[in-house]
Design a protein around this motif. Structure first.
Motif, PDB file in Angstrom:
ATOM      1  N   LEU A   1     -49.374 -16.118 -13.527  1.00 36.98           N
ATOM      2  CA  LEU A   1     -48.969 -14.821 -14.066  1.00 36.98           C
ATOM      3  C   LEU A   1     -47.603 -14.448 -13.471  1.00 36.98           C
ATOM      4  N   LYS A   2     -47.542 -14.386 -12.145  1.00 41.58           N
ATOM      5  CA  LYS A   2     -46.315 -13.901 -11.485  1.00 41.58           C
ATOM      6  C   LYS A   2     -45.157 -14.893 -11.620  1.00 41.58           C
ATOM      7  N   GLU A   3     -45.444 -16.182 -11.330  1.00 41.87           N
ATOM      8  CA  GLU A   3     -44.338 -17.151 -11.320  1.00 41.87           C
ATOM      9  C   GLU A   3     -43.869 -17.464 -12.739  1.00 41.87           C
ATOM     10  N   LYS A   4     -44.811 -17.435 -13.668  1.00 45.60           N
ATOM     11  CA  LYS A   4     -44.462 -17.785 -15.051  1.00 45.60           C
ATOM     12  C   LYS A   4     -43.736 -16.645 -15.766  1.00 45.60           C
ATOM     13  N   TYR A   5     -44.029 -15.423 -15.376  1.00 41.52           N
ATOM     14  CA  TYR A   5     -43.451 -14.273 -16.093  1.00 41.52           C
ATOM     15  C   TYR A   5     -42.733 -13.357 -15.105  1.00 41.52           C
ATOM     16  N   PRO A   6     -41.430 -13.634 -14.852  1.00 41.10           N
ATOM     17  CA  PRO A   6     -40.714 -12.812 -13.852  1.00 41.10           C
ATOM     18  C   PRO A   6     -40.619 -11.337 -14.236  1.00 41.10           C
TER      19      PRO A   6
ATOM     20  N   HIS B   1     -58.886  -4.290 -14.924  1.00 41.77           N
ATOM     21  CA  HIS B   1     -59.194  -5.526 -14.196  1.00 41.77           C
ATOM     22  C   HIS B   1     -58.953  -6.799 -14.996  1.00 41.77           C
ATOM     23  N   ASP B   2     -58.650  -6.680 -16.299  1.00 42.58           N
ATOM     24  CA  ASP B   2     -58.706  -7.854 -17.170  1.00 42.58           C
ATOM     25  C   ASP B   2     -57.394  -8.662 -17.159  1.00 42.58           C
ATOM     26  N   LEU B   3     -57.426  -9.820 -16.496  1.00 43.70           N
ATOM     27  CA  LEU B   3     -56.201 -10.613 -16.334  1.00 43.70           C
ATOM     28  C   LEU B   3     -55.728 -11.220 -17.657  1.00 43.70           C
ATOM     29  N   LYS B   4     -56.662 -11.488 -18.561  1.00 43.80           N
ATOM     30  CA  LYS B   4     -56.292 -12.048 -19.864  1.00 43.80           C
ATOM     31  C   LYS B   4     -55.447 -11.035 -20.641  1.00 43.80           C
ATOM     32  N   ASP B   5     -55.809  -9.758 -20.549  1.00 48.73           N
ATOM     33  CA  ASP B   5     -55.024  -8.725 -21.210  1.00 48.73           C
ATOM     34  C   ASP B   5     -53.600  -8.703 -20.645  1.00 48.73           C
ATOM     35  N   LEU B   6     -53.513  -8.845 -19.320  1.00 49.53           N
ATOM     36  CA  LEU B   6     -52.185  -8.855 -18.695  1.00 49.53           C
ATOM     37  C   LEU B   6     -51.386 -10.050 -19.197  1.00 49.53           C
ATOM     38  N   GLU B   7     -52.021 -11.216 -19.238  1.00 45.28           N
ATOM     39  CA  GLU B   7     -51.318 -12.420 -19.690  1.00 45.28           C
ATOM     40  C   GLU B   7     -50.783 -12.232 -21.119  1.00 45.28           C
ATOM     41  N   GLU B   8     -51.639 -11.710 -21.994  1.00 41.80           N
ATOM     42  CA  GLU B   8     -51.219 -11.519 -23.391  1.00 41.80           C
ATOM     43  C   GLU B   8     -50.075 -10.516 -23.470  1.00 41.80           C
ATOM     44  N   LEU B   9     -50.158  -9.480 -22.663  1.00 37.60           N
ATOM     45  CA  LEU B   9     -49.084  -8.479 -22.664  1.00 37.60           C
ATOM     46  C   LEU B   9     -47.778  -9.101 -22.164  1.00 37.60           C
ATOM     47  N   LEU B  10     -47.883  -9.943 -21.139  1.00 36.58           N
ATOM     48  CA  LEU B  10     -46.679 -10.588 -20.596  1.00 36.58           C
ATOM     49  C   LEU B  10     -46.049 -11.499 -21.642  1.00 36.58           C
TER      50      LEU B  10
ATOM     51  N   GLY C   1     -58.159  -6.520 -31.059  1.00 42.88           N
ATOM     52  CA  GLY C   1     -57.717  -7.906 -30.826  1.00 42.88           C
ATOM     53  C   GLY C   1     -56.692  -7.958 -29.702  1.00 42.88           C
ATOM     54  N   TYR C   2     -55.771  -8.891 -29.787  1.00 46.54           N
ATOM     55  CA  TYR C   2     -54.761  -9.016 -28.726  1.00 46.54           C
ATOM     56  C   TYR C   2     -53.359  -8.727 -29.250  1.00 46.54           C
ATOM     57  N   ASP C   3     -53.269  -7.890 -30.257  1.00 46.40           N
ATOM     58  CA  ASP C   3     -51.956  -7.557 -30.801  1.00 46.40           C
ATOM     59  C   ASP C   3     -51.420  -6.285 -30.125  1.00 46.40           C
ATOM     60  N   PHE C   4     -50.571  -6.516 -29.113  1.00 50.10           N
ATOM     61  CA  PHE C   4     -50.043  -5.374 -28.354  1.00 50.10           C
ATOM     62  C   PHE C   4     -48.700  -4.877 -28.906  1.00 50.10           C
ATOM     63  N   SER C   5     -48.401  -5.230 -30.173  1.00 51.50           N
ATOM     64  CA  SER C   5     -47.068  -4.878 -30.704  1.00 51.50           C
ATOM     65  C   SER C   5     -46.827  -3.362 -30.709  1.00 51.50           C
ATOM     66  N   ALA C   6     -47.870  -2.565 -30.938  1.00 50.10           N
ATOM     67  CA  ALA C   6     -47.673  -1.106 -30.942  1.00 50.10           C
ATOM     68  C   ALA C   6     -47.299  -0.618 -29.534  1.00 50.10           C
ATOM     69  N   VAL C   7     -47.906  -1.217 -28.524  1.00 45.46           N
ATOM     70  CA  VAL C   7     -47.611  -0.831 -27.135  1.00 45.46           C
ATOM     71  C   VAL C   7     -46.163  -1.204 -26.810  1.00 45.46           C
ATOM     72  N   VAL C   8     -45.759  -2.405 -27.236  1.00 46.89           N
ATOM     73  CA  VAL C   8     -44.395  -2.892 -26.974  1.00 46.89           C
ATOM     74  C   VAL C   8     -43.389  -1.972 -27.684  1.00 46.89           C
ATOM     75  N   ALA C   9     -43.653  -1.680 -28.957  1.00 49.91           N
ATOM     76  CA  ALA C   9     -42.729  -0.824 -29.723  1.00 49.91           C
ATOM     77  C   ALA C   9     -42.635   0.568 -29.083  1.00 49.91           C
ATOM     78  N   HIS C  10     -43.767   1.060 -28.619  1.00 54.69           N
ATOM     79  CA  HIS C  10     -43.791   2.381 -27.994  1.00 54.69           C
ATOM     80  C   HIS C  10     -42.949   2.378 -26.706  1.00 54.69           C
ATOM     81  N   ALA C  11     -43.100   1.320 -25.920  1.00 57.53           N
ATOM     82  CA  ALA C  11     -42.340   1.223 -24.658  1.00 57.53           C
ATOM     83  C   ALA C  11     -40.841   1.170 -24.948  1.00 57.53           C
ATOM     84  N   LEU C  12     -40.465   0.485 -26.022  1.00 61.28           N
ATOM     85  CA  LEU C  12     -39.037   0.376 -26.351  1.00 61.28           C
ATOM     86  C   LEU C  12     -38.446   1.731 -26.780  1.00 61.28           C
TER      87      LEU C  12
END
Ligand code: FSO
Ligand code: SF4
Length: 544
Positions: free
Chosen positions: A278-283, A244-253, A341-352
């Motif tokens: 969220l939607k308009e700023k991050y296509p 439910h956490d929109l801030k997490d989504l924003e940071e991930l975007l 914290g808000y460091d999603f770099s491991a998630v990003v690297a994993h997705a790549l």
């Protein structure tokens, strides 16, 4: 262990060996012990309040910790061990300040409780009778029922208050209520009337918490707008975000921008697509994947990217996809990677590293974004449609989804409604019918997704505004509420409806195990709350 806080509780009575949710005896006991330690902290906070001593850290700690004990949030004993220790430290620091100000610390064992140094020691303390209601001074079943209604309701309030706090919106009145209600269960003899009133005040506090979260979300991300969301996918690397956490989504975007990754929402994150910032700023926030929380083990197993859990509704990940899963915030599961914290770099690297989707398949679209601003923006059209008879009735078909077969009721109910009715929906129960094409009435879609469970606030605002326009009470509107519950946020929302005096609510798929026949009798007498029957019978009863 004993836990009966959610709708899927074993045999409709209580989980006493292992949770149907997979929560084990150790975690359940530690959660009870954490609640016990929090009661001690709240007793001290109450004593501080009497002397004008406040502690913002203690105020914020209680809701965050209560949130961690909600159904499907955290299954990791080590996290609970740390949190129990942190709670006691905060309690003692606050007690010292209260004493220095001339205050008196109440003599209850939870105020001096010293947690054992090891996990085994803590489990021993918990199983010996600290926490849960094991040390409850009241034994009358109806009072215990109300106490649990309060405890589970405040867990829901806590979740909303914590989300709002993350986005910088807080309300001291909510914190004060949480302390008072948490401390109350240590005080014998408060009586039925006091506990009933405490339930009503829980409902009022929840309205404030949902209001705070509505302000937090709309201040940060703008008012939701009607938005079409693809249910398919596009070729490219992928991350799925649930919760439910929109801030997490924003940071991930932010952290996936320009990386060739598309972000997909899951479950209660669907309404995020309606927020312009969220939607308009991050296509690269592309679409929505999957359905409700209880289908995740099937759906996540075939998602070709990384998966991030932000709040509740975590099910034990199957071995086939566990490595792709990351938890954040209060969520946790032993053996699953946790992001601090808000460091999603491991998630990003994993997705790549993962294949992502190999071809475009945009699929069907659904609409979301019909929160209060969007609906009230076309209020004139809605009012005219009601006056002309084009819209005969509104149905709020809302709440949680879950695994029980009886929940097909909600799909059938919506399908069988006559064409001159409009369905408002919110929370994850909508996945039973969210992709149905119900058409429109003079340009007003017949299915309006108002958002997440906390957007019950929007539904209440719309109902109040319509009642104002028609010069009647909310109970006199052509509006029927057909709700489904699963976990404690739904308990909080139900208490809000009770506090607002909303009548004739239909509730399913089954009634809470913690409500005794006498407590139910009062709810029925005052507000005519009733269990769902069959779609045909209920539609007939409502539409006459
Ligand atoms: Fe559903 Fe889960 Fe939002 Fe609940 S996702 S069941 S009411 O947590 O929170 O609606
Ligand atoms: Fe059982 Fe629900 Fe408690 Fe899990 S949260 S242990 S399923 S009652």
């Amino acid at each position: 262990m004993f836990c009966y806080q959610c709708e899927q509780t074993a045999q409709g009575k209580g989980c006493d060996k292992i949770g149907v949710c997979s929560k084990n005896d150790v975690t359940s006991n530690l959660q009870d012990l954490l609640v016990y330690a929090l009661r001690g902290l709240s007793l001290v906070a109450e004593a501080g309040r009497a002397k004008g001593v406040a502690d913002v850290e203690a105020d914020r700690h209680v809701p965050a910790m209560l949130f961690s004990t909600l159904t499907n949030v955290n299954f990791d004993p080590e996290r609970f061990q740390a949190w129990i220790g942190q709670t006691v430290k905060l309690r003692d620091a606050l007690a010292a300040k209260v004493k220095a100000a001339g205050g008196t610390i109440p003599a209850h064992a939870s105020v001096t409780f010293a947690p054992a140094a090891t996990l085994d020691g803590l489990v021993e303390q918990a199983s010996k009778g600290l926490g849960g209601m094991k040390d409850n001074p009241d034994t009358d079943p109806d009072i215990v029922s109300l106490q649990h209604m309060v405890l589970f309701g405040i867990k829901g309030i806590a979740a909303y208050a914590d989300h709002a706090r993350i986005l910088g919106v807080e309300n001291k009145e909510i914190y004060d209520y949480l302390h008072e209600a948490m401390a109350a269960a240590t005080k014998p003899g408060l009586g039925m009337d006091w506990w009933f009133d405490c339930c009503i005040r829980a409902g009022q506090a929840n309205l404030k918490a949902m209001e705070a979260l509505d302000k937090a979300n709309t201040d940060a991300y703008g008012h939701p707008k009607p938005t079409a969301v693809p249910l398919g996918h596009v070729k490219g690397k992928a991350i799925l975000i649930t919760g439910h956490d929109l801030k997490d989504l924003e940071e991930l975007l932010k952290q996936t921008e320009g990386k060739g990754i598309f972000v997909y929402t899951h479950g209660e994150m669907l309404p995020a697509h309606g927020y312009p910032k969220l939607k308009e700023k991050y296509p690269h926030l592309y679409g929505h994947y999957g359905t409700a929380w209880q289908n995740q083990q099937k759906e996540f197993a075939v998602f070709p990217g990384a998966i991030l859990f932000t709040t509740n509704c975590l099910m034990k990940p199957a071995a086939s996809y566990q490595d792709n899963v990351y938890t954040h915030g209060l969520v946790g599961f032993p053996g699953v990677k946790h992001v601090e914290g808000y460091d999603f770099s491991a998630v990003v690297a994993h997705a790549l590293k993962l294949p992502g989707f190999t071809e475009d398949a945009p699929g069907k679209q659904v609409l979301t974004g019909f929160a209060r601003n969007a609906v009230l923006g076309v209020a004139d059209k809605v009012i005219d449609a009601v006056k002309s008879g084009a819209i005969k009735r509104f149905f709020l078909v809302a709440g949680c989804d879950g695994a029980k077969p009886g929940r097909n009721y909600y799909t059938e109910f919506v399908e069988k409604l006559p064409k001159d009715t409009v369905v408002l929906t919110l929370a994850c129960g909508k996945f039973r019918f969210f992709d149905k094409d119900l058409g429109d009435i003079g340009g007003i879609p017949r299915l309006l997704d108002m958002g997440q469970c906390n957007d019950a606030y929007s539904a209440i605002q719309v109902a109040v505004a319509l009642a104002g326009a028609f010069n009647c009470g909310v109970n006199d509107l052509p509006l029927s509420l057909v709700l489904s519950w699963y976990e404690q946020k739904a308990v909080a929302i139900l208490l809000t409806l009770v506090a607002l005096g909303i009548k004739d609510v239909r509730l399913g798929p089954s009634l809470p195990a913690f409500v005794t026949p006498n407590v139910l009798k009062v709810l029925v007498e005052k507000l005519n709350i009733m269990p769902i029957t069959t779609p045909d019978e209920d539609i007939k009863a409502i539409l006459g």
